[in-house]
Design an enzyme around this catalytic site. Structure first.
Site, mmCIF file in Angstrom:
data_model
loop_
_atom_site.group_PDB
_atom_site.id
_atom_site.type_symbol
_atom_site.label_atom_id
_atom_site.label_comp_id
_atom_site.label_asym_id
_atom_site.label_seq_id
_atom_site.Cartn_x
_atom_site.Cartn_y
_atom_site.Cartn_z
ATOM 1 N N ASP A 96 0.866 -1.189 0.000
ATOM 2 C CA ASP A 96 0.000 0.000 0.000
ATOM 3 C C ASP A 96 0.902 1.238 0.000
ATOM 4 O O ASP A 96 1.406 1.654 1.049
ATOM 5 C CB ASP A 96 -0.917 0.004 1.232
ATOM 6 C CG ASP A 96 -2.015 -1.055 1.141
ATOM 7 O OD1 ASP A 96 -1.842 -2.050 0.409
ATOM 8 O OD2 ASP A 96 -3.057 -0.889 1.814
ATOM 9 N N LYS B 147 -6.738 3.550 -3.302
ATOM 10 C CA LYS B 147 -7.179 3.528 -1.899
ATOM 11 C C LYS B 147 -7.380 4.963 -1.444
ATOM 12 O O LYS B 147 -6.598 5.849 -1.799
ATOM 13 C CB LYS B 147 -6.083 2.812 -1.091
ATOM 14 C CG LYS B 147 -6.229 2.849 0.412
ATOM 15 C CD LYS B 147 -5.179 1.926 1.080
ATOM 16 C CE LYS B 147 -5.114 2.140 2.575
ATOM 17 N NZ LYS B 147 -4.082 1.323 3.233
ATOM 18 N N LYS C 149 -10.183 0.542 -2.523
ATOM 19 C CA LYS C 149 -10.036 0.282 -1.080
ATOM 20 C C LYS C 149 -10.309 1.552 -0.282
ATOM 21 O O LYS C 149 -9.447 2.409 -0.175
ATOM 22 C CB LYS C 149 -8.617 -0.242 -0.777
ATOM 23 C CG LYS C 149 -8.375 -0.472 0.728
ATOM 24 C CD LYS C 149 -7.028 -1.122 1.022
ATOM 25 C CE LYS C 149 -6.720 -1.157 2.504
ATOM 26 N NZ LYS C 149 -5.402 -1.722 2.833
HETATM 27 O O1 LIG Z 1 -5.239 1.489 5.863
HETATM 28 C C1 LIG Z 1 -5.892 1.406 6.855
HETATM 29 C C2 LIG Z 1 -6.183 2.522 7.770
HETATM 30 O O2 LIG Z 1 -5.019 3.021 8.347
HETATM 31 C C3 LIG Z 1 -7.119 2.062 8.839
HETATM 32 O O3 LIG Z 1 -7.695 3.183 9.440
HETATM 33 P P1 LIG Z 1 -8.603 3.026 10.744
HETATM 34 O O4 LIG Z 1 -7.644 2.705 11.866
HETATM 35 O O5 LIG Z 1 -9.258 4.342 10.909
HETATM 36 O O6 LIG Z 1 -9.569 1.905 10.559
#
Ligand SMILES: O=C[C@H](O)COP(=O)(O)O
Length: 324
Positions: free
Chosen positions: A160, A224, A260
């Site tokens: 990512d 994403k 994503k």
């Molecule tokens: O890529 C994923 C994100 O960092 C997750 O974010 P979150 O902790 O708000 O679910």
């Protein structure tokens, strides 16, 4: 193995033709959400689908080998056994209700790979690593590219990357395209690349659409929304704009790029709204974890609450849930 986006030449004419209207986007999102009133059984099915599309994430400064290992156990068995039984699934090691991937920092990739091998799920649950100076992307390109190579070498199957937002804000589309291309090359021949646009920091929806196109032209396999560290993260209007860009790219090149949303997705209700939006804008082909993921650290427990409520028709007491 998942297919990989070959990309195409940068088409600046296409970028220059982009013109997105905020009111039209907001109205379209409202229309999509109002068009569906889900019955209980369907809600259960959508929620289970959501579980299988999660990249279960931990991106904390205090991550350790043991909490990453616990994350992998949770990814392998995201819902409690009694709940799965009531939903008609036998819990067994190869039960299909598991998350699509775990998502960690590069230094924690080895820990995740080790645990998933121990669970014999290393070919079923992907290890995604953030890279390229996550979350800001403000590092020299050489360092950002090296970080990708490091994560791939340690066993990450998905990378990512995060873009340098300054390139979007100053309209340097060629540089952005070239950087993403180099990052894709660093992913090697197998690792899948998801490109984080950090939509909450791109200033306009036109920029979100243009950055989506550039990321796809440069070979991103997924686009994403956010890192989860911006003050505005995954919102449906951003998701709609990115989905429309994915659709346009598909219509032009017959290639399906994944989506994503990530950051701040905390409830089963949010998850269902995203799935409905994807179904309406991109179609059923995207309703699979090959083309759709949620990046989320805290979504599972609310999905569990919702599923419990759907089955028992009552609101669960706090002592009735797992703490794992
Ligand atoms: O890529 C994923 C994100 O960092 C997750 O974010 P979150 O902790 O708000 O679910």
């Amino acid at each position: 193995m998942l297919e990989r986006n070959p990309g195409c030449e940068l088409d600046l004419g296409w970028l220059n033709s982009v013109n997105i209207n905020l009111n039209a986007v907001n109205t379209a999102v409202e229309d999509i959400l109002n068009s569906r009133d889900l019955k209980n059984d369907y809600r259960t099915a959508w929620l289970l689908k959501a579980v299988t599309c999660i990249d279960l994430t931990t991106l904390g400064g205090d991550d350790t080998p043991s909490n990453v290992s616990r994350l992998c156990y949770k990814a392998a068995k995201p819902l409690p056994e009694d709940l799965l039984n009531q939903l008609g699934f036998d819990y067994r090691p190869d039960c299909p209700i598991r998350t699509a991937a775990v998502c960690v920092y590069p230094s924690r990739v080895e820990d995740a790979v080790k645990t998933l091998k121990k669970l014999k799920l290393n070919d079923k649950i992907n290890v995604a690593s953030v890279a390229t100076g996550f979350p800001s992307g403000q590092m020299p390109l050489k360092t950002r590219v090296e970080e990708i190579k490091y994560a791939v070498e340690k066993g990450a199957t998905e990378i990512d990357i995060v873009i340098d937002r300054s390139l979007v804000l100053t309209g340097q589309w060629e540089v952005l395209y070239q950087e993403i291309q180099q990052m894709k090359e660093a992913c090697g021949s197998t690792a899948h690349m998801k490109t984080i646009l950090a939509t909450g920091e791109l200033a306009t929806l036109n920029n979100v659409y243009k950055a989506s196109l550039v990321a796809m032209m440069a070979g991103s396999d997924f686009i994403k929304t956010s890192t989860g560290k911006e003050s505005i993260n995954a919102t449906l209007p951003f998701g709609l704009v990115m989905s429309r860009a994915i659709r346009e790219y598909y219509e032009k090149f017959n290639y399906k790029v994944g989506l994503k949303p990530a950051g701040g997705i905390r409830t089963g209700r949010d998850a269902i709204s995203w799935l409905i939006m994807v179904k309406e804008v991109l179609g059923n082909d995207w309703l699979t974890n090959k083309l759709f993921r949620f990046g989320a650290s805290g979504l599972l427990s609310d999905i569990e609450h919702n599923l419990y409520g759907n089955i028992t028709k009552s609101y669960p007491a706090p002592y009735e849930f797992t703490m794992g």
